[in-house]
Design an enzyme around this catalytic site. Sequence first.
Site, PDB file in Angstrom:
ATOM      1  N   SER A  76       0.866  -1.181   0.000  1.00 55.79           N
ATOM      2  CA  SER A  76       0.000   0.000   0.000  1.00 55.79           C
ATOM      3  C   SER A  76       0.900   1.228   0.000  1.00 55.79           C
ATOM      4  O   SER A  76       2.074   1.143   0.395  1.00 55.79           O
ATOM      5  CB  SER A  76      -0.846   0.000   1.278  1.00 55.79           C
ATOM      6  OG  SER A  76      -1.465   1.255   1.487  1.00 55.79           O
TER       7      SER A  76
ATOM      8  N   TYR B 251      -2.465  -0.903  10.558  1.00 54.95           N
ATOM      9  CA  TYR B 251      -2.356  -1.098   9.099  1.00 54.95           C
ATOM     10  C   TYR B 251      -1.006  -0.602   8.593  1.00 54.95           C
ATOM     11  O   TYR B 251      -0.312  -1.290   7.836  1.00 54.95           O
ATOM     12  CB  TYR B 251      -3.506  -0.339   8.431  1.00 54.95           C
ATOM     13  CG  TYR B 251      -3.657  -0.565   6.939  1.00 54.95           C
ATOM     14  CD1 TYR B 251      -4.438  -1.609   6.451  1.00 54.95           C
ATOM     15  CD2 TYR B 251      -3.054   0.292   6.013  1.00 54.95           C
ATOM     16  CE1 TYR B 251      -4.598  -1.802   5.081  1.00 54.95           C
ATOM     17  CE2 TYR B 251      -3.212   0.100   4.649  1.00 54.95           C
ATOM     18  CZ  TYR B 251      -3.991  -0.939   4.193  1.00 54.95           C
ATOM     19  OH  TYR B 251      -4.150  -1.128   2.831  1.00 54.95           O
TER      20      TYR B 251
HETATM   21  P1  NAD Z   1     -11.544  -6.185  -0.203  1.00 57.60           P
HETATM   22  O1  NAD Z   1     -12.172  -6.005   1.143  1.00 57.60           O
HETATM   23  O2  NAD Z   1     -12.378  -5.957  -1.427  1.00 57.60           O
HETATM   24  O3  NAD Z   1     -10.858  -7.617  -0.268  1.00 57.60           O
HETATM   25  C1  NAD Z   1     -10.275  -8.201   0.851  1.00 57.60           C
HETATM   26  C2  NAD Z   1     -10.241  -9.700   0.644  1.00 57.60           C
HETATM   27  O4  NAD Z   1      -9.639 -10.311   1.801  1.00 57.60           O
HETATM   28  C3  NAD Z   1     -11.644 -10.325   0.508  1.00 57.60           C
HETATM   29  O5  NAD Z   1     -11.575 -11.373  -0.424  1.00 57.60           O
HETATM   30  C4  NAD Z   1     -11.912 -10.864   1.912  1.00 57.60           C
HETATM   31  O6  NAD Z   1     -12.851 -11.916   1.949  1.00 57.60           O
HETATM   32  C5  NAD Z   1     -10.513 -11.337   2.280  1.00 57.60           C
HETATM   33  N1  NAD Z   1     -10.309 -11.540   3.707  1.00 57.60           N
HETATM   34  C6  NAD Z   1     -10.647 -10.688   4.719  1.00 57.60           C
HETATM   35  N2  NAD Z   1     -10.328 -11.241   5.898  1.00 57.60           N
HETATM   36  C7  NAD Z   1      -9.776 -12.462   5.618  1.00 57.60           C
HETATM   37  C8  NAD Z   1      -9.259 -13.527   6.417  1.00 57.60           C
HETATM   38  N3  NAD Z   1      -9.237 -13.448   7.746  1.00 57.60           N
HETATM   39  N4  NAD Z   1      -8.793 -14.634   5.793  1.00 57.60           N
HETATM   40  C9  NAD Z   1      -8.833 -14.734   4.443  1.00 57.60           C
HETATM   41  N5  NAD Z   1      -9.312 -13.772   3.641  1.00 57.60           N
HETATM   42  C10 NAD Z   1      -9.779 -12.654   4.227  1.00 57.60           C
HETATM   43  O7  NAD Z   1     -10.301  -5.199  -0.198  1.00 57.60           O
HETATM   44  P2  NAD Z   1      -9.347  -4.669  -1.376  1.00 57.60           P
HETATM   45  O8  NAD Z   1      -9.587  -3.213  -1.432  1.00 57.60           O
HETATM   46  O9  NAD Z   1      -9.453  -5.473  -2.624  1.00 57.60           O
HETATM   47  O10 NAD Z   1      -7.924  -4.919  -0.665  1.00 57.60           O
HETATM   48  C11 NAD Z   1      -7.054  -5.985  -1.018  1.00 57.60           C
HETATM   49  C12 NAD Z   1      -5.658  -5.635  -0.543  1.00 57.60           C
HETATM   50  O11 NAD Z   1      -5.258  -4.409  -1.139  1.00 57.60           O
HETATM   51  C13 NAD Z   1      -5.527  -5.425   0.983  1.00 57.60           C
HETATM   52  O12 NAD Z   1      -4.311  -5.984   1.440  1.00 57.60           O
HETATM   53  C14 NAD Z   1      -5.491  -3.915   1.124  1.00 57.60           C
HETATM   54  O13 NAD Z   1      -4.780  -3.506   2.270  1.00 57.60           O
HETATM   55  C15 NAD Z   1      -4.751  -3.544  -0.142  1.00 57.60           C
HETATM   56  N6  NAD Z   1      -4.954  -2.147  -0.575  1.00 57.60           N
HETATM   57  C16 NAD Z   1      -6.205  -1.694  -0.897  1.00 57.60           C
HETATM   58  C17 NAD Z   1      -6.368  -0.367  -1.302  1.00 57.60           C
HETATM   59  C18 NAD Z   1      -7.726   0.204  -1.678  1.00 57.60           C
HETATM   60  O14 NAD Z   1      -7.833   1.435  -1.818  1.00 57.60           O
HETATM   61  N7  NAD Z   1      -8.759  -0.597  -1.888  1.00 57.60           N
HETATM   62  C19 NAD Z   1      -5.245   0.461  -1.367  1.00 57.60           C
HETATM   63  C20 NAD Z   1      -3.987  -0.037  -1.037  1.00 57.60           C
HETATM   64  C21 NAD Z   1      -3.854  -1.353  -0.634  1.00 57.60           C
END
Ligand code: NAD
Length: 263
Positions: free
Chosen positions: A145, A158
């Site tokens: 991130s 985080y």
């Molecule tokens: P999201 O909530 O859409 O997806 C998260 C996924 O993780 C889902 O499939 C959920 O079921 C799974 N998950 C949650 N808890 C879990 C557990 N205990 N065991 C197994 N699976 C679990 O979120 P996203 O936005 O797609 O984020 C994905 C990654 O990208 C994360 O690591 C997040 O920190 C990172 N990220 C997201 C953003 C953003 O703006 N969306 C920005 C930077 C980094």
Amino acid sequence: MSTSLAGKTALITGSTSGIGLAYAKALAGEGANVVINGFGDKDAIEKERQGLETLSGAKALYSGHDLTKVDQIEAMMKDAADTFGGVDILINNAGMQHVAPVEEFPLDKWDLIIALNLNAAFHTTRLALPWMKDRKWGRIIQTASAHSLVASPYKSAYVTAKHGLAGFTKTVALEVATFGITANCISPGYVWTPLVENQIPDTMKARGMTREQVMNDVLLAGQPTKQFVTAEQVAATALYLCSDAAAQVTGANLSIDGGWTAQ
Ligand code: NAD
């Protein structure tokens, strides 16, 4: 750039939604067998799994273990090994967030975020490496991130986990550099996922703002392009990291953040 991944197996944690699902689609589209993981509605996940198998004819397996628990991480890695032999491409993507001042941060939330966003990547990596080393090829990719490079207030767990993930990835890259295995972070800024979209109505209500104000003055305040990153743009970077063109890209932290961390 051609990136045929036929014969390879990719395991993507947290791939039932958002960025993880985009990775799964991109990798399956290039012929990789995929192991998807995460929570959600059973029927919807099965539909996605079947859809992945139509993209190139490669296989898709769902392994829905809770990655905050070490024994369940081991069970997921065993599911992948039992079905496909091992994991050639490991994408640590599952993640969660909680926002609170340090002195009020709930202890259980701290532990869960460190377990999922950081510790799980250590466990999947240690379990995936023997197969990759035997085959003299592997790709380890972390969804880190912008918060692996800079901080924001109230996101201590985080930010700690993502900075830790960046350090862990550099260490792994050095340890496996002569085995044809690369380890890199992809560091997105705000990505347009259901998670982000779902925050908008509540924020509109809480702050008395329009949808446009929430998007520009809250979510995109730190992102100079004033545009969201798309999950597909993040997935395209993972495809690049899987290609032969990226064989010498290792230990890197690739920002896709509209200029956020340039400031
Ligand atoms: P999201 O909530 O859409 O997806 C998260 C996924 O993780 C889902 O499939 C959920 O079921 C799974 N998950 C949650 N808890 C879990 C557990 N205990 N065991 C197994 N699976 C679990 O979120 P996203 O936005 O797609 O984020 C994905 C990654 O990208 C994360 O690591 C997040 O920190 C990172 N990220 C997201 C953003 C953003 O703006 N969306 C920005 C930077 C980094």
